[in-house]
Motif scaffolding. Structure first.
Motif, PDB file in Angstrom:
ATOM      1  N   VAL A 134       0.849  -1.191   0.000  1.00 22.04           N
ATOM      2  CA  VAL A 134       0.000   0.000   0.000  1.00 22.04           C
ATOM      3  C   VAL A 134       0.886   1.243   0.000  1.00 22.04           C
ATOM      4  O   VAL A 134       0.660   2.187  -0.773  1.00 22.04           O
ATOM      5  N   ALA A 140      -4.622  -0.680  -2.976  1.00 16.51           N
ATOM      6  CA  ALA A 140      -5.285   0.235  -2.041  1.00 16.51           C
ATOM      7  C   ALA A 140      -5.524  -0.411  -0.692  1.00 16.51           C
ATOM      8  O   ALA A 140      -5.690   0.285   0.310  1.00 16.51           O
ATOM      9  N   ASP A 166      -8.415   1.006   3.772  1.00 18.04           N
ATOM     10  CA  ASP A 166      -8.477   1.177   2.318  1.00 18.04           C
ATOM     11  C   ASP A 166      -8.058   2.607   2.029  1.00 18.04           C
ATOM     12  O   ASP A 166      -8.748   3.553   2.427  1.00 18.04           O
ATOM     13  N   ARG A 168      -8.240   4.297  -0.516  1.00 13.66           N
ATOM     14  CA  ARG A 168      -9.215   5.044  -1.322  1.00 13.66           C
ATOM     15  C   ARG A 168     -10.164   5.816  -0.423  1.00 13.66           C
ATOM     16  O   ARG A 168     -10.677   6.853  -0.809  1.00 13.66           O
TER      17      ARG A 168
END
Length: 176
Positions: A134, A140, A166, A168
């Motif tokens: 990541v 992600a 995550d 995102r």
């Protein structure tokens, strides 16, 4: 010539970063089956326990626990690196600079090692290893990177699959 002092604790637990010379290449994941096979064979010949590992395109991180009375991680890495390199497609000749540094193969000659100090230090390094894909923008979510001991930790119930979140969701969109 530089002299590098390495930790030398028999039965120690070590964190490693091992890197290929061409940081733009993806040799480690492109030839992942070869790397796994060589890693397994070396581990059978010269036992060690892999506490955590993550293989990225151009480098890998691992934590090894060595057997009591054994501090020789250097020969294990030499066998892994040479075994992996043998049989790969031939590369263009190395630059004069690399030849002066005795860097002829795909690997950087040196690697980073750190003797873990205690349980907190170990836990921080395990987290670092698992979150590394990541950090490098490869995925992600930690669970989406296939070449990691993270999945073993999940199967054993040591970490939940959603560990690490995550990235995102950090964009402010929060799934909207």
């Amino acid at each position: 010539m530089s002299y590098y002092r390495r930790a030398n604790v028999a039965g120690g637990m070590y964190f490693f970063t091992v890197t290929i010379a061409d940081r733009s290449a993806d040799d480690l994941v492109r030839h992942i089956d070869r790397l796994r096979r060589v890693y397994r064979v070396v581990g059978e010949q010269r036992p060690f326990e892999t506490v955590a590992i993550c293989i990225l395109p151009d480098h890998l991180h691992a934590i090894w626990s060595l057997p009591d009375g054994d501090a020789d991680f250097a020969s294990r890495w030499m066998l892994i690196k040479s075994g992996f390199s043998r049989g790969l497609p031939v590369r263009p000749p190395a630059s004069a600079s690399k030849l002066r540094k005795r860097e002829k193969g795909i690997w950087q000659r040196r690697y980073w090692e750190h003797l873990t100090r205690d349980e907190n230090d170990l836990a921080r390094h395990i987290d670092y290893i698992h979150f590394n894909p990541v950090k490098h923008g490869l995925v992600a979510r930690v669970q989406d990177w296939p070449h990691s001991s993270f999945h073993r930790y999940c199967r054993k119930g040591l970490l939940p699959p959603e560990w690490g979140g995550d990235v995102r969701d950090l964009s402010g969109n929060f799934g909207e």
